[in-house]
Scaffold this motif. Sequence first.
Motif, PDB file in Angstrom:
ATOM      1  N   UNK A 177     -20.835  93.848 134.107  1.00 36.46           N
ATOM      2  CA  UNK A 177     -19.413  93.773 133.751  1.00 36.46           C
ATOM      3  C   UNK A 177     -19.003  92.310 133.754  1.00 36.46           C
ATOM      4  N   UNK A 178     -18.913  91.764 132.562  1.00 34.68           N
ATOM      5  CA  UNK A 178     -18.517  90.359 132.415  1.00 34.68           C
ATOM      6  C   UNK A 178     -17.060  90.243 131.997  1.00 34.68           C
TER       7      UNK A 178
ATOM      8  N   UNK B  72     -18.469 105.143 123.306  1.00 35.56           N
ATOM      9  CA  UNK B  72     -18.510 103.691 123.160  1.00 35.56           C
ATOM     10  C   UNK B  72     -17.157 103.049 123.434  1.00 35.56           C
ATOM     11  N   UNK B  73     -16.080 103.821 123.272  1.00 39.34           N
ATOM     12  CA  UNK B  73     -14.753 103.256 123.525  1.00 39.34           C
ATOM     13  C   UNK B  73     -14.643 102.814 124.974  1.00 39.34           C
TER      14      UNK B  73
ATOM     15  N   UNK C 116     -21.815 103.124 127.074  1.00 45.44           N
ATOM     16  CA  UNK C 116     -23.011 102.522 126.492  1.00 45.44           C
ATOM     17  C   UNK C 116     -22.583 101.274 125.727  1.00 45.44           C
ATOM     18  N   UNK C 117     -23.529 100.358 125.526  1.00 42.14           N
ATOM     19  CA  UNK C 117     -23.236  99.105 124.846  1.00 42.14           C
ATOM     20  C   UNK C 117     -23.758  99.143 123.410  1.00 42.14           C
ATOM     21  N   UNK C 118     -22.942  98.650 122.496  1.00 37.38           N
ATOM     22  CA  UNK C 118     -23.317  98.653 121.080  1.00 37.38           C
ATOM     23  C   UNK C 118     -24.306  97.527 120.801  1.00 37.38           C
ATOM     24  N   UNK C 119     -25.068  97.711 119.708  1.00 31.87           N
ATOM     25  CA  UNK C 119     -26.049  96.690 119.330  1.00 31.87           C
ATOM     26  C   UNK C 119     -25.477  95.683 118.341  1.00 31.87           C
TER      27      UNK C 119
ATOM     28  N   UNK D 264     -12.413  94.198 131.914  1.00 37.95           N
ATOM     29  CA  UNK D 264     -13.107  94.760 133.066  1.00 37.95           C
ATOM     30  C   UNK D 264     -13.219  96.275 132.914  1.00 37.95           C
ATOM     31  N   UNK D 265     -14.412  96.808 133.186  1.00 39.77           N
ATOM     32  CA  UNK D 265     -14.678  98.207 132.878  1.00 39.77           C
ATOM     33  C   UNK D 265     -13.740  99.162 133.614  1.00 39.77           C
ATOM     34  N   UNK D 266     -13.455  98.886 134.868  1.00 44.27           N
ATOM     35  CA  UNK D 266     -12.554  99.771 135.608  1.00 44.27           C
ATOM     36  C   UNK D 266     -11.180  99.819 134.965  1.00 44.27           C
TER      37      UNK D 266
END
Length: 685
Positions: A346-347, A491-492, A496-499, A514-516
Motif C-alpha cells: 500500500x503506497x 479492481x475498483x 487485485x492490481x491491474x497490469x 490508501x487501501x483502507x
Amino acid sequence: MAQQRGPGGPGQNRGGFQKPKNLRKTVSRLMSYLTRRKWPLLIVLLCLLGAVVTNIAGSSFINLVIINNIAAGSYTGVSGLAADVGKLISIYAVGWVATYGQSAIMVQLAQRGTNRLRKDLFDHLQTLPLSYFDRHPHGELMSRFTNDADNVQLALEQSVVSLLSSVLMFVGIVVVMLVVSPLLFLVSVVTLGSTFVVFKVFGGRSRRYYQKQQADLGAVNGNIQETIEGLKVVKAFTHEEQAKTLFARLNENYRASATAANFYSTAIMPIAMNIMNIGYALTAAFGGVLSIAMGLPLGSFTLYLNYCRQVGQPMNQISQQLTTILSALAGAERIFECMDETPETDEGFVTLVPVVRDSEGRMTPAPQGAHVHDWAWKVPENPRFVLVCASKDAHDELVECGEDVPGHLWAWKYVNKDDPAFGLHRIRGDVQREEGYVLAQLTGAVRFQHVDFSYVPGKQILHDVTVFANPGQKIAFVGSTGAGKTTITNLVNRFYEIQDGVITYGGIDVKAIQKDDLRRSLGVVLQDTHLFTGTVMENIRYGRLEATDEECVEAARIAGADSFIRRLPQGYDTMVTGDGANLSQGQRQLLGISRAAVADPPVMILDEATSSIDTRTERIIQNGMDALMEGRTVFVIAHRLSTVRNSNAIMVLEGGRIIERGDHEELIGQKGRYYQLYTGGAELE
C-alpha cells in the motif's frame, strides 16, 4: 467423488513424523516466543537439573541404605533407619517440587508463546492480498491455527521438557556408570548400541507408516465431510451404494496403514527391553566375575546393576519426544511460511476524511466519531499529480487553462506520464486548497481507462476495458459466466492490481489512495453473503461499527429487510449462527444489502445482489435501492436483466471485452448480444 482436505486431512500430522526443512532457523524463531522473559526459562532449567539430580541421588541413596547399612548391619536401632528414610523422603520431595515447578512454568510459557504465535499469524493474514487466499485452500490455512499450533503448544508444554530431562537423565546415569565401573560399562556400550539400532530402524518405519496413516485418515475425513455435505445429491442420484463402496476402500486403506504404524511403534519397547534384559544378564555375569577376580565391591556392583536397568528408559523417551518435537517444528515452519508471505503493498498517500460545511460552504474535518454524509479526499502535495484549472475545447476534451478563465473546471494533472490513459482527470465536486494539501469532495466518479488485467501471468482476463461512471449513475455489467463482470468490480477496491491502464476515483489514481480509505468509501454486496456469529443487529452494524440501533433499523428498512427481521423470534436480537443457516438465502442477501446501506458509501457495488430473491422481494429491494442510489455511483452485476433496465449505462462483456454499451433502449434497438440475452435468444450461463 473427489477427495477434499477435511479435518485431520493430509495437511495434518498428529501422529506422523515430518522433519522441518530448516531446523536451526525454525528452532531459533520459535524460541523467540518463549524467551521474551528470560528468568522463567532459567527457573525451568534449574528445576530440570534439580529433578534429575534428585532422581539419580535417590537411587544411589537407596543402594547405600540397603547395602552399606542394612546388609552390613550398621544400624544400632530404628532411629538410624528412620533418619535415612527421612533423608530419602526429603530428596524425593525436592525432586517433586522441582518437577512441579518446571511443569507449571512451562505450561504458562507454552500457552503464552502459542497465544502470541496464533495472534501474529492471524494479524499477518489480515495483511495478505486476496490472491494469496485464492492459491491456498481455506482448510489448509485453518490447520495452521488448529493442528500445527496445537502440536507446537503440546511440544512446548511437555515434549521439550521431557526431552531435556531424558537427555540429562541419560547423561547422568552414564556418568555414574562410568564412575562406578568403567569395565562393566564396556558391556553396557554393546547393549546401548543395539538398542539404539532398534530405535532407529523400527522408529523410522513407524514414522513412515504414521505419515501414510495421516494421509489415509485425511482421505477418510475428507470423504465423510464431502459425502455429508452432498448427501442430498447422493440420495437424489441413488448413489448410496457407490458412496459405501468408496468409503469402505478408503477406510480399509486407513486400517492397513494404521496397523503397520502401530505394529512398529509398539514393537520397539518389547524388543528394546529384551535387549536390555539380555544386557542386564550379561552385565550381572561379568560383574560377578569382576567381584570374584578383582574384588569389585558389592555396593558398587548392585548400584551399577540398578542404573543398567534404568538407562533404557530415557533412551526410549528421547526417541519418542524427538519425534513429537520434530513434527511440531515442521508445523511451526508451516506457520512461519505463512507469516513470511509478502503483505499487501500500500503506497497510497491520499486519505479519506469526513467533512462538515460552515456557513460559507467551506469544508472542514468533522469531529472524530461523527457520522456525516459529506466526505473529501485529502491530497497532500506530491510529485505524481497536481491540481490544475481546465476547460473544454471544441472537441469537448479537457485542456489546461489559467484560473482567470471564467467557469473553469478543476482537474488532476499527472506528471511524467506518457501513457495516454493518464491525462487531465476532471474533479466533479468542490475543491478547496489548504496549506500543503487539497480537499477534493468525494462524489463517486469512477473511471476505467484502457485497463488490462490477469490473475495469472499469461492468461489475460480483461482486455482494454474503458468505463466511465459519473456520480449518481447506475452502471450495469451483463454477460455470460466468466466474461469478467466480477473481476471489474474487484479492481475498483484494489483486491487485485491491474497490469495496464489506470483506474481513477474522483480523478485520483486508486493506487495513490490508501487501501483502507478506498475500501471504506465503497459499499459491497456480494452474491454469497457471509454472516458472522452474532445478532441480526450486529451483522447489519458490521457495515459501520459506530452506527446506532436506529441507523441500523433504517438501513434494514431501506433494503426491505425490516419486515422479515421483525417476524424473527427475537427480532433484531435474533442470533445468527452457522453463516446464517437459520435464514433463507434471500434473507441473508437482504441483510447483506442492509449492511452496505448502513455504511452509507458514495459508491455501491452489487454483485448479483438480488439473484436469490423472489420477484416480489426484488421489487421491494428495487424501491429501496433507488433511494439508496440517490447521489451515488452504483455498479451492478446483473443475473436478471429485468433489474438493469433503469441503468444509465449497460456494459455487455464477452471474453473480457466490452462488446456493447448503452442504455436499455439503445441496446434493444441494436439487436445485438444484449437483445439476444434479454429476449431469450441466448443464455447468461
